[in-house]
Design a protein around this motif. Structure first.
Motif, short mmCIF file in Angstrom:
data_model
loop_
_atom_site.label_atom_id
_atom_site.label_comp_id
_atom_site.label_asym_id
_atom_site.label_seq_id
_atom_site.Cartn_x
_atom_site.Cartn_y
_atom_site.Cartn_z
N THR A 68 0.86 -1.17 0.00
CA THR A 68 0.00 0.00 0.00
C THR A 68 0.90 1.23 0.00
OG1 THR A 68 -1.67 -1.17 1.28
CG2 THR A 68 -1.84 1.22 1.23
N VAL A 69 0.69 2.11 -0.95
CA VAL A 69 1.48 3.33 -1.06
C VAL A 69 0.53 4.52 -0.98
CG1 VAL A 69 3.05 4.66 -2.52
CG2 VAL A 69 3.20 2.17 -2.49
N ASN A 70 0.73 5.36 0.05
CA ASN A 70 -0.13 6.52 0.26
C ASN A 70 -1.61 6.15 0.27
OD1 ASN A 70 2.09 8.22 0.42
ND2 ASN A 70 2.08 8.62 -1.77
N GLY A 71 -1.93 5.02 0.88
CA GLY A 71 -3.31 4.58 0.99
C GLY A 71 -3.84 3.87 -0.24
N PHE A 72 -3.05 3.74 -1.28
CA PHE A 72 -3.48 3.08 -2.53
C PHE A 72 -2.92 1.67 -2.55
CE2 PHE A 72 -2.69 2.06 -7.04
CZ PHE A 72 -4.00 2.13 -7.51
N GLY A 73 -3.79 0.68 -2.55
CA GLY A 73 -3.36 -0.71 -2.54
C GLY A 73 -2.90 -1.16 -3.92
N LEU A 74 -1.71 -1.74 -3.99
CA LEU A 74 -1.20 -2.31 -5.24
C LEU A 74 -1.57 -3.79 -5.30
CD1 LEU A 74 2.33 -0.65 -5.14
CD2 LEU A 74 0.26 0.22 -6.20
N SER A 75 -1.44 -4.40 -6.44
CA SER A 75 -1.88 -5.78 -6.58
C SER A 75 -1.12 -6.71 -5.63
CB SER A 75 -1.69 -6.25 -8.03
OG SER A 75 -0.33 -6.18 -8.40
N GLU A 76 -1.84 -7.70 -5.14
CA GLU A 76 -1.27 -8.67 -4.20
C GLU A 76 -0.59 -9.78 -5.00
OE1 GLU A 76 -3.04 -11.46 -0.66
OE2 GLU A 76 -3.87 -9.45 -0.94
N ARG A 77 0.55 -10.24 -4.49
CA ARG A 77 1.35 -11.27 -5.17
C ARG A 77 1.60 -12.44 -4.23
NH1 ARG A 77 1.03 -9.30 -10.19
NH2 ARG A 77 1.97 -7.27 -10.40
N PRO A 78 1.54 -13.67 -4.74
CA PRO A 78 1.92 -14.81 -3.89
C PRO A 78 3.43 -14.83 -3.69
CG PRO A 78 1.35 -15.55 -6.10
CD PRO A 78 1.07 -14.08 -6.05
N VAL A 79 3.87 -15.31 -2.52
CA VAL A 79 5.31 -15.47 -2.26
C VAL A 79 5.59 -16.90 -1.87
CG1 VAL A 79 5.78 -13.08 -1.64
CG2 VAL A 79 5.04 -14.67 0.12
#
Length: 79
Positions: A68-79
Motif C-alpha cells: 500500500t502506497v499513500n493509501g493506494f493498494g497495489l496488486s497482491e502477489r503470492p510469495v
C-alpha cells in the motif's frame, strides 16, 4: 535517498519497521503474524520514479505480499 540499502537487522531499520516485526537477528528479522508494516518517507523534492527492492523469504506455509502506497493498494502477489 536513492541507492540506499537498509538491512532489516540494522539499527536504522528500527525506525522504519512498524507493527508486525520481531526484534533484530544477525541475518535479518522475522515477521510477527500475517501482517507487518514498513514506513518510508521520501522528500517532496524527489519526484522522479523510484524502485523499492525487498529481499524476502516466505515461511514454509506460503503467503502473499500486498503493498500500500499513500493509501493506494497495489496488486497482491503470492510469495
Amino acid at each position: 535517498m536513492p541507492g540506499t540499502e537498509i538491512k532489516a537487522c540494522s539499527e536504522e531499520a528500527d525506525h522504519l519497521l512498524r507493527d508486525g516485526w520481531h526484534g533484530r537477528e544477525v541475518w535479518g528479522r522475522w515477521m510477527e503474524g500475517a501482517e507487518a508494516r514498513i514506513e518510508l518517507f521520501l522528500p517532496n523534492a524527489m519526484r522522479e520514479p523510484h524502485a523499492l527492492v525487498l529481499d524476502l523469504m516466505p515461511c514454509s506455509a506460503g503467503g502473499s505480499l500486498a503493498l500500500t502506497v499513500n493509501g493506494f493498494g497495489l496488486s497482491e502477489r503470492p510469495v
